[in-house]
Design a protein around this motif. Structure first.
Motif, mmCIF file in Angstrom:
data_model
loop_
_atom_site.group_PDB
_atom_site.id
_atom_site.type_symbol
_atom_site.label_atom_id
_atom_site.label_comp_id
_atom_site.label_asym_id
_atom_site.label_seq_id
_atom_site.Cartn_x
_atom_site.Cartn_y
_atom_site.Cartn_z
ATOM 1 N N THR A 554 0.848 -1.193 0.000
ATOM 2 C CA THR A 554 0.000 0.000 0.000
ATOM 3 C C THR A 554 0.879 1.237 0.000
ATOM 4 O OG1 THR A 554 -1.694 -1.162 1.262
ATOM 5 C CG2 THR A 554 -1.786 1.253 1.249
ATOM 6 N N VAL A 555 0.549 2.192 -0.891
ATOM 7 C CA VAL A 555 1.328 3.431 -1.034
ATOM 8 C C VAL A 555 0.429 4.611 -0.731
ATOM 9 C CG1 VAL A 555 2.659 4.885 -2.608
ATOM 10 C CG2 VAL A 555 2.840 2.392 -2.768
ATOM 11 N N ASP A 556 0.904 5.534 0.132
ATOM 12 C CA ASP A 556 0.194 6.765 0.478
ATOM 13 C C ASP A 556 1.091 7.934 0.097
ATOM 14 O OD1 ASP A 556 -1.036 8.970 1.633
ATOM 15 O OD2 ASP A 556 -1.730 7.842 3.384
ATOM 16 N N SER A 563 3.992 0.506 2.570
ATOM 17 C CA SER A 563 3.947 -0.543 3.586
ATOM 18 C C SER A 563 5.219 -1.400 3.610
ATOM 19 C CB SER A 563 2.720 -1.440 3.368
ATOM 20 O OG SER A 563 2.746 -2.010 2.068
ATOM 21 N N CYS A 564 6.091 -1.267 2.604
ATOM 22 C CA CYS A 564 7.375 -1.976 2.642
ATOM 23 C C CYS A 564 8.345 -1.307 3.615
ATOM 24 C CB CYS A 564 8.000 -2.059 1.253
ATOM 25 S SG CYS A 564 8.703 -0.502 0.642
ATOM 26 N N GLY A 565 8.139 -0.018 3.943
ATOM 27 C CA GLY A 565 8.948 0.707 4.912
ATOM 28 C C GLY A 565 10.172 1.395 4.354
ATOM 29 N N ALA A 566 10.569 1.097 3.113
ATOM 30 C CA ALA A 566 11.802 1.661 2.555
ATOM 31 C C ALA A 566 11.709 3.172 2.355
ATOM 32 C CB ALA A 566 12.130 0.974 1.233
ATOM 33 N N TRP A 567 10.547 3.669 1.930
ATOM 34 C CA TRP A 567 10.393 5.107 1.691
ATOM 35 C C TRP A 567 10.553 5.882 2.991
ATOM 36 C CZ3 TRP A 567 5.530 7.551 -1.143
ATOM 37 C CH2 TRP A 567 5.836 8.864 -1.507
ATOM 38 N N GLY A 571 13.876 8.112 3.004
ATOM 39 C CA GLY A 571 13.457 9.406 2.479
ATOM 40 C C GLY A 571 13.436 9.444 0.968
ATOM 41 N N LEU A 572 13.738 8.325 0.320
ATOM 42 C CA LEU A 572 13.711 8.224 -1.136
ATOM 43 C C LEU A 572 12.578 7.297 -1.547
ATOM 44 C CD1 LEU A 572 17.536 7.714 -1.767
ATOM 45 C CD2 LEU A 572 16.233 9.819 -2.094
ATOM 46 N N PRO A 573 11.752 7.672 -2.542
ATOM 47 C CA PRO A 573 10.641 6.811 -2.960
ATOM 48 C C PRO A 573 11.138 5.430 -3.360
ATOM 49 C CG PRO A 573 10.459 8.983 -3.955
ATOM 50 C CD PRO A 573 11.799 8.934 -3.302
ATOM 51 N N CYS A 574 10.470 4.401 -2.866
ATOM 52 C CA CYS A 574 10.803 3.033 -3.255
ATOM 53 C C CYS A 574 10.219 2.751 -4.635
ATOM 54 C CB CYS A 574 10.253 2.046 -2.221
ATOM 55 S SG CYS A 574 8.461 2.134 -2.010
ATOM 56 N N VAL A 575 10.485 1.567 -5.176
ATOM 57 C CA VAL A 575 10.005 1.253 -6.528
ATOM 58 C C VAL A 575 8.481 1.192 -6.566
ATOM 59 C CG1 VAL A 575 12.097 0.070 -7.271
ATOM 60 C CG2 VAL A 575 10.357 -1.214 -6.007
ATOM 61 N N HIS A 576 7.844 0.822 -5.473
ATOM 62 C CA HIS A 576 6.373 0.779 -5.445
ATOM 63 C C HIS A 576 5.811 2.188 -5.528
ATOM 64 C CE1 HIS A 576 7.998 -2.426 -2.620
ATOM 65 N NE2 HIS A 576 7.732 -3.070 -3.751
ATOM 66 N N GLU A 589 10.645 14.756 -8.077
ATOM 67 C CA GLU A 589 11.446 15.509 -7.099
ATOM 68 C C GLU A 589 10.627 15.924 -5.875
ATOM 69 O OE1 GLU A 589 13.180 18.839 -9.040
ATOM 70 O OE2 GLU A 589 14.918 17.717 -9.774
ATOM 71 N N ASP A 590 9.322 16.124 -6.060
ATOM 72 C CA ASP A 590 8.477 16.592 -4.954
ATOM 73 C C ASP A 590 8.303 15.532 -3.865
ATOM 74 O OD1 ASP A 590 8.179 18.965 -6.293
ATOM 75 O OD2 ASP A 590 6.314 18.362 -7.280
ATOM 76 N N TYR A 591 8.685 14.300 -4.147
ATOM 77 C CA TYR A 591 8.487 13.214 -3.178
ATOM 78 C C TYR A 591 9.808 12.717 -2.588
ATOM 79 C CZ TYR A 591 3.741 13.206 -4.919
ATOM 80 O OH TYR A 591 2.459 13.577 -5.251
ATOM 81 N N VAL A 592 10.869 13.485 -2.768
ATOM 82 C CA VAL A 592 12.176 13.158 -2.194
ATOM 83 C C VAL A 592 12.387 13.997 -0.945
ATOM 84 C CG1 VAL A 592 14.678 13.105 -2.593
ATOM 85 C CG2 VAL A 592 13.092 12.559 -4.461
ATOM 86 N N ASP A 593 12.951 13.410 0.109
ATOM 87 C CA ASP A 593 13.150 14.116 1.371
ATOM 88 C C ASP A 593 14.104 15.299 1.217
ATOM 89 O OD1 ASP A 593 14.520 14.424 4.239
ATOM 90 O OD2 ASP A 593 12.597 13.420 4.506
ATOM 91 N N LYS A 594 13.921 16.315 2.064
ATOM 92 C CA LYS A 594 14.728 17.536 1.987
ATOM 93 C C LYS A 594 16.211 17.300 2.275
ATOM 94 C CE LYS A 594 13.929 18.781 6.828
ATOM 95 N NZ LYS A 594 13.429 19.813 7.758
ATOM 96 N N TYR A 595 16.564 16.191 2.909
ATOM 97 C CA TYR A 595 17.968 15.911 3.166
ATOM 98 C C TYR A 595 18.771 15.761 1.884
ATOM 99 C CZ TYR A 595 17.210 15.159 8.161
ATOM 100 O OH TYR A 595 16.928 15.327 9.491
ATOM 101 N N TYR A 596 18.074 15.472 0.771
ATOM 102 C CA TYR A 596 18.750 15.279 -0.502
ATOM 103 C C TYR A 596 18.664 16.519 -1.391
ATOM 104 C CZ TYR A 596 18.390 10.492 1.117
ATOM 105 O OH TYR A 596 18.467 9.355 1.872
#
Length: 596
Positions: A554-556, A563-567, A571-576, A589-596
């Protein structure tokens, strides 16, 4: 091997005939080579085993080991631990024992060979003292030639079958040779060559020839003073101006010091091996490694001052850093012994490093230490973070005497004073002495070795402290410097690194680092996933694995969760998430964490 008990063993093997079991004879020419051994642990049996590795002889032959007794002025046999110890002690002042190894025939073969008047090897003078005429004619007389006792050279120079094995020690740029988990580290220039100024293309190892070395009179007179070494050369002799001498006894440590001092002024971290190669190339001679080491130490004392001076200047350096860089933390701790203050430990956290970590780096630190190689046998500790590029970002460093819980606790207290208690901070260490207890005692940190236990605030999934070990590798050439020079050299390395990264940052475009976006676009290719939307921002992404077993996550997008927890973890979008984002007309780019 303990440097305090190391001794050069110069081995000379005259011409001999190997008596093979099949009745055939093999002729071996004269050979000489050098080994470095530990006098305190090296026995007579060890000597015989060492010689057997390089000397090939028949079953009816044996090795006779001899040396020249400088007191009795005659050649003596080494055939026990006691005689070997006496030989070491006699020449311990020069840390060099020259021995002759003669291959002798024994038993029935000896009688046969004597009856047939076999070849006898010519004996000559041992370098360490004169031999009387009648002694030179005996079976035990020998000859020795001076060899280079360099730790980096141990191969036989003859053409016989015996082959020497190198005794060169393993000698530990910013960590590009470490076989460790890749975390970026030192690829600024490798990946951003077009963003770095042209002045970095210059050869950093180039030194102008200001000494007029080719005009040095010693080049002509290298042979003077070495007349006592008698050798029969199989080839035509050539002069010193066109060939390299194998040995030179005039190159003493003072001579060496005068010729390397300018190199060390430019770079005090140049090691003895590199300096030895420079002078051997310039002056066409061979120089003793120990002469090089002594001369380098003398030159460093003149360039940097003595070790005692370094400790005396600790508080002056502390005051200068705090004055020129307000907000930096430099703490010095001393012990009081006999009413006098004695340096104990030191902590350094520069203001730009503190600000960079708090404002731009993820809350992750790798903490480790490495042993110093100078006269003060302490430990260099460090706390290292990673930036958006996954490049090494030094936060703090310091020195203390040994890895005890008390010293590590003091270091962690100073680190806590510099950066405070960040939410979700992950501190990764190894199982070193005292460090595990120190981490738990300071600020109630919990030891986590499992990625699943990390806080999502860390935005980091490293569960090793390899980034700190990379820093240790970066400073491996500086670890022999006096304390204050070491602290200041690390400061310079950090300053140079930050300058390079500023130039790169000024020429980058976009909100997210180009390297990060390139990796995400690579992951977005050929994603044959099914996307089922529940709302415009929530949905399920499914597919099958290589074993044809179906999976579903599940992706929100609004909460930036999968739900895989990687994102959440990185802070980087997973493949799902990338597959879901690809179904909408939005910017990745809008879905990447500000640390990057």
């Amino acid at each position: 091997m303990d440097p305090e008990s190391a001794c050069r063993l110069v081995i000379w093997v005259p011409t001999y005939v190997e008596q093979r079991p099949d009745g055939k004879d093999d002729y071996h020419v004269t050979n000489d080579y050098t080994r470095v051994v530990d006098r305190d642990t090296f026995s007579w049996m060890d000597l015989m085993e060492l010689l057997k590795e390089d000397i090939v002889y028949g079953p009816d032959q044996e090795l006779h080991v001899m040396y020249f007794d400088d007191n009795q002025k005659k050649i003596l046999r080494i055939d026990s631990d006691a005689s070997l110890l006496v030989a070491f002690e006699m020449f311990w002042d020069i840390r060099r024992l020259a021995i002759l190894v003669d291959v002798k025939d024994k038993g029935h073969r000896l009688a046969v060979l004597n009856a047939s008047n076999t070849i006898s090897t010519q004996q000559s003078q041992v370098e360490q003292g004169p031999i009387e005429e009648e002694e030179a004619q005996s079976d035990d007389s020998s000859s020795s030639s001076d060899t280079d006792p360099s730790k980096s050279e141990g191969k036989g120079k003859g053409k016989g079958k015996g082959k020497g094995k190198s005794n060169e020690p393993n000698i530990d740029d910013w960590g590009e040779y470490d076989e460790i988990e890749y975390v970026g580290v030192d690829d600024e220039k490798a990946n951003y060559k077009d963003l770095v100024c042209d002045d970095e293309v210059a050869d950093v190892d180039y030194y102008p020839d200001s000494d007029e070395e080719d005009k040095d009179p010693l080049v002509v007179d290298d042979e003077k003073g070495c007349e006592s070494i008698i050798r029969k050369l199989p080839h035509k002799h050539t002069c010193a101006s066109t060939s390299k001498f194998e040995h030179n006894c005039m190159a003493i440590n003072h001579w060496f010091k005068d010729r390397v001092i300018n190199y060390l002024r430019a770079d005090p971290t140049i090691g003895p091996k590199a300096l030895k190669e420079k002078l051997e190339e310039n002056y066409c001679i061979k120089i003793s490694y120990y002469v090089v080491w002594d001369g380098r130490q003398m030159a460093l004392d003149e360039v940097l001052g003595g070790w005692e001076d370094s400790f005396e200047h600790v508080f002056s350096w502390k005051r200068e850093i705090e004055t020129k860089s307000p907000g930096s933390i430099v703490e010095v701790d001393c012990d009081i012994i006999g009413g006098k203050h004695r340096f104990s430990r030191m902590f350094v956290a520069l203001k730009p490093c503190i600000d960079g970590f708090l404002n731009g780096c993820r809350p992750y630190l790798g903490v480790d230490s490495t042993a110093l190689t100078g006269r003060w046998k302490g430990q260099l500790a460090s706390a290292i973070a990673v930036d958006g590029h996954n490049w090494m970002f030094p936060v703090a460093y310091g020195v203390f005497g040994s890895e005890t819980t008390e010293n590590w606790q003091w270091f962690m207290q100073m680190l806590n004073k510099a950066i405070g208690s960040r939410s979700g901070l992950v501190i990764s260490t190894d199982a070193g002495k005292g460090i595990d207890g120190a981490v738990t005692k300071v600020d109630n940190h919990k030891l986590l070795w499992a990625r699943s236990m990390f806080s999502y605030n860390s935005k980091c999934n490293y569960c090793t402290n390899n980034i700190a070990k990379t820093f240790n590798s970066c400073v491996r050439n500086e670890k022999g410097l006096p304390v204050i020079d070491l602290m200041d050299r690390i400061r310079q390395m950090i300053m140079e690194r930050f300058c390079t990264r500023v130039r790169i940052a000024e020429k980058l475009t976009g909100k997210i680092l180009s390297r990060v976006m390139k990796d995400l676009h690579e992951k977005s290719r050929n994603l044959n996933f099914s996307v089922t939307k529940c709302t415009p921002l929530i949905g399920e992404v499914g597919g099958v694995n290589k074993d044809l077993i179906p999976w579903r996550f599940t992706v929100d997008l609004e909460r930036r969760e999968c739900s895989c927890g990687a994102w959440q973890m990185t802070g980087l979008p997973c493949v799902h998430a990338i597959a879901f984002i690809g179904t909408r007309r939005v910017d990745l780019e809008d879905y990447v964490d500000k640390y990057y």
